[in-house]
Design a protein around this motif. Structure first.
Motif, PDB file in Angstrom:
ATOM      1  N   GLU A  19     -11.093  -4.885  -4.287  1.00 15.53           N
ATOM      2  CA  GLU A  19     -12.128  -5.391  -5.193  1.00 15.53           C
ATOM      3  C   GLU A  19     -13.514  -4.902  -4.757  1.00 15.53           C
ATOM      4  N   GLY A  20     -13.767  -4.889  -3.462  1.00 14.15           N
ATOM      5  CA  GLY A  20     -15.056  -4.424  -2.956  1.00 14.15           C
ATOM      6  C   GLY A  20     -15.297  -2.966  -3.289  1.00 14.15           C
ATOM      7  N   LEU A  21     -14.285  -2.134  -3.088  1.00 15.86           N
ATOM      8  CA  LEU A  21     -14.440  -0.713  -3.410  1.00 15.86           C
ATOM      9  C   LEU A  21     -14.573  -0.526  -4.917  1.00 15.86           C
ATOM     10  N   THR A  22     -13.829  -1.289  -5.699  1.00 16.57           N
ATOM     11  CA  THR A  22     -13.963  -1.234  -7.160  1.00 16.57           C
ATOM     12  C   THR A  22     -15.395  -1.557  -7.566  1.00 16.57           C
ATOM     13  N   ASP A  23     -15.979  -2.591  -6.956  1.00 17.01           N
ATOM     14  CA  ASP A  23     -17.361  -2.976  -7.268  1.00 17.01           C
ATOM     15  C   ASP A  23     -18.341  -1.855  -6.940  1.00 17.01           C
ATOM     16  N   VAL A  24     -18.149  -1.190  -5.809  1.00 13.60           N
ATOM     17  CA  VAL A  24     -19.032  -0.086  -5.423  1.00 13.60           C
ATOM     18  C   VAL A  24     -18.915   1.066  -6.421  1.00 13.60           C
ATOM     19  N   ILE A  25     -17.692   1.405  -6.787  1.00 15.63           N
ATOM     20  CA  ILE A  25     -17.487   2.501  -7.749  1.00 15.63           C
ATOM     21  C   ILE A  25     -18.084   2.126  -9.106  1.00 15.63           C
ATOM     22  N   ASP A  26     -17.828   0.905  -9.549  1.00 15.30           N
ATOM     23  CA  ASP A  26     -18.357   0.442 -10.832  1.00 15.30           C
ATOM     24  C   ASP A  26     -19.887   0.486 -10.842  1.00 15.30           C
ATOM     25  N   ALA A  27     -20.510   0.046  -9.758  1.00 14.52           N
ATOM     26  CA  ALA A  27     -21.970   0.080  -9.661  1.00 14.52           C
ATOM     27  C   ALA A  27     -22.477   1.527  -9.699  1.00 14.52           C
ATOM     28  N   GLY A  28     -21.765   2.429  -9.029  1.00 16.17           N
ATOM     29  CA  GLY A  28     -22.153   3.841  -9.048  1.00 16.17           C
ATOM     30  C   GLY A  28     -22.034   4.454 -10.430  1.00 16.17           C
ATOM     31  N   VAL A  29     -21.008   4.053 -11.166  1.00 15.62           N
ATOM     32  CA  VAL A  29     -20.842   4.531 -12.548  1.00 15.62           C
ATOM     33  C   VAL A  29     -21.997   4.011 -13.409  1.00 15.62           C
ATOM     34  N   LYS A  30     -22.294   2.721 -13.288  1.00 13.86           N
ATOM     35  CA  LYS A  30     -23.372   2.130 -14.090  1.00 13.86           C
ATOM     36  C   LYS A  30     -24.730   2.750 -13.754  1.00 13.86           C
ATOM     37  N   ALA A  31     -24.920   3.148 -12.503  1.00 12.40           N
ATOM     38  CA  ALA A  31     -26.178   3.769 -12.085  1.00 12.40           C
ATOM     39  C   ALA A  31     -26.248   5.257 -12.442  1.00 12.40           C
ATOM     40  N   GLY A  32     -25.132   5.799 -12.912  1.00 17.75           N
ATOM     41  CA  GLY A  32     -25.101   7.210 -13.263  1.00 17.75           C
ATOM     42  C   GLY A  32     -24.823   8.134 -12.089  1.00 17.75           C
ATOM     43  N   ALA A  33     -24.479   7.563 -10.934  1.00 17.56           N
ATOM     44  CA  ALA A  33     -24.204   8.381  -9.750  1.00 17.56           C
ATOM     45  C   ALA A  33     -22.785   8.929  -9.756  1.00 17.56           C
ATOM     46  N   PHE A  34     -21.860   8.218 -10.391  1.00 23.02           N
ATOM     47  CA  PHE A  34     -20.452   8.615 -10.438  1.00 23.02           C
ATOM     48  C   PHE A  34     -19.999   8.736 -11.887  1.00 23.02           C
ATOM     49  N   ALA A  35     -18.970   9.525 -12.084  1.00 18.93           N
ATOM     50  CA  ALA A  35     -18.289   9.604 -13.368  1.00 18.93           C
ATOM     51  C   ALA A  35     -16.837   9.209 -13.120  1.00 18.93           C
ATOM     52  N   CYS A  36     -16.471   8.010 -13.562  1.00 16.46           N
ATOM     53  CA  CYS A  36     -15.129   7.509 -13.307  1.00 16.46           C
ATOM     54  C   CYS A  36     -14.746   6.556 -14.435  1.00 16.46           C
ATOM     55  N   ASP A  37     -13.694   6.896 -15.173  1.00 13.94           N
ATOM     56  CA  ASP A  37     -13.243   6.068 -16.292  1.00 13.94           C
ATOM     57  C   ASP A  37     -12.469   4.836 -15.845  1.00 13.94           C
ATOM     58  N   ASP A  38     -11.989   4.831 -14.613  1.00  7.81           N
ATOM     59  CA  ASP A  38     -11.120   3.753 -14.142  1.00  7.81           C
ATOM     60  C   ASP A  38     -11.465   3.386 -12.698  1.00  7.81           C
ATOM     61  N   PRO A  39     -12.577   2.658 -12.485  1.00  7.12           N
ATOM     62  CA  PRO A  39     -12.968   2.308 -11.121  1.00  7.12           C
ATOM     63  C   PRO A  39     -11.887   1.566 -10.338  1.00  7.12           C
ATOM     64  N   GLN A  40     -11.194   0.641 -10.976  1.00  2.01           N
ATOM     65  CA  GLN A  40     -10.150  -0.096 -10.269  1.00  2.01           C
ATOM     66  C   GLN A  40      -9.007   0.833  -9.856  1.00  2.01           C
ATOM     67  N   GLY A  41      -8.558   1.672 -10.756  1.00  7.98           N
ATOM     68  CA  GLY A  41      -7.502   2.626 -10.427  1.00  7.98           C
ATOM     69  C   GLY A  41      -7.928   3.589  -9.333  1.00  7.98           C
ATOM     70  N   ALA A  42      -9.181   4.044  -9.410  1.00  8.45           N
ATOM     71  CA  ALA A  42      -9.691   4.952  -8.376  1.00  8.45           C
ATOM     72  C   ALA A  42      -9.702   4.261  -7.017  1.00  8.45           C
ATOM     73  N   ALA A  43     -10.145   3.011  -6.986  1.00 15.69           N
ATOM     74  CA  ALA A  43     -10.171   2.262  -5.721  1.00 15.69           C
ATOM     75  C   ALA A  43      -8.765   2.119  -5.147  1.00 15.69           C
ATOM     76  N   TRP A  44      -7.821   1.754  -5.979  1.00 13.07           N
ATOM     77  CA  TRP A  44      -6.433   1.583  -5.502  1.00 13.07           C
ATOM     78  C   TRP A  44      -5.852   2.905  -5.021  1.00 13.07           C
ATOM     79  N   ARG A  45      -6.116   3.988  -5.744  1.00 14.33           N
ATOM     80  CA  ARG A  45      -5.576   5.291  -5.324  1.00 14.33           C
ATOM     81  C   ARG A  45      -6.189   5.720  -4.000  1.00 14.33           C
ATOM     82  N   LEU A  46      -7.501   5.556  -3.853  1.00 14.90           N
ATOM     83  CA  LEU A  46      -8.168   5.958  -2.610  1.00 14.90           C
ATOM     84  C   LEU A  46      -7.693   5.116  -1.429  1.00 14.90           C
TER      85      LEU A  46
END
Length: 89
Positions: A19-46
């Motif tokens: 959940e913590g990594l998902t939150d970081v990825i989601d925040a990065g997407v919202k800030a425009g720093a990352f491009a990721c359609d599935d933050p939760q899936g990305a966190a679980w895969r990583l």
């Protein structure tokens, strides 16, 4: 994992890490720093990659190095987040 109380604590800690990594990825997407359609899936895969490689480094000494583990995780993270590996520093 056979003791229900310990299994519950382990599961809770593992989910919080994801959940913590998902939150970081989601925040990065919202800030425009990352491009990721599935933050939760990305966190679980990583985290799955990190967990699996950590076992290899810990249990099977000299199969892969810690440096190789770090490089592979950085490459996977860059791909998951729409970044160039060189942008990770």
């Amino acid at each position: 994992m056979r003791v229900p109380e310990l299994e519950s604590v382990s599961r809770r800690l593992d989910l919080r890490w994801k959940e913590g990594l998902t939150d970081v990825i989601d925040a990065g997407v919202k800030a425009g720093a990352f491009a990721c359609d599935d933050p939760q899936g990305a966190a679980w895969r990583l985290i799955g990659l990190i967990d699996g490689l950590a076992v290899q480094v810990t249990v099977h000494d000299k199969v892969i190095s810690r440096r190789q583990l770090t490089d592979w995780v950085r490459i996977a993270a860059a791909r998951e987040l729409g970044l160039a590996v060189a942008d990770l520093g």
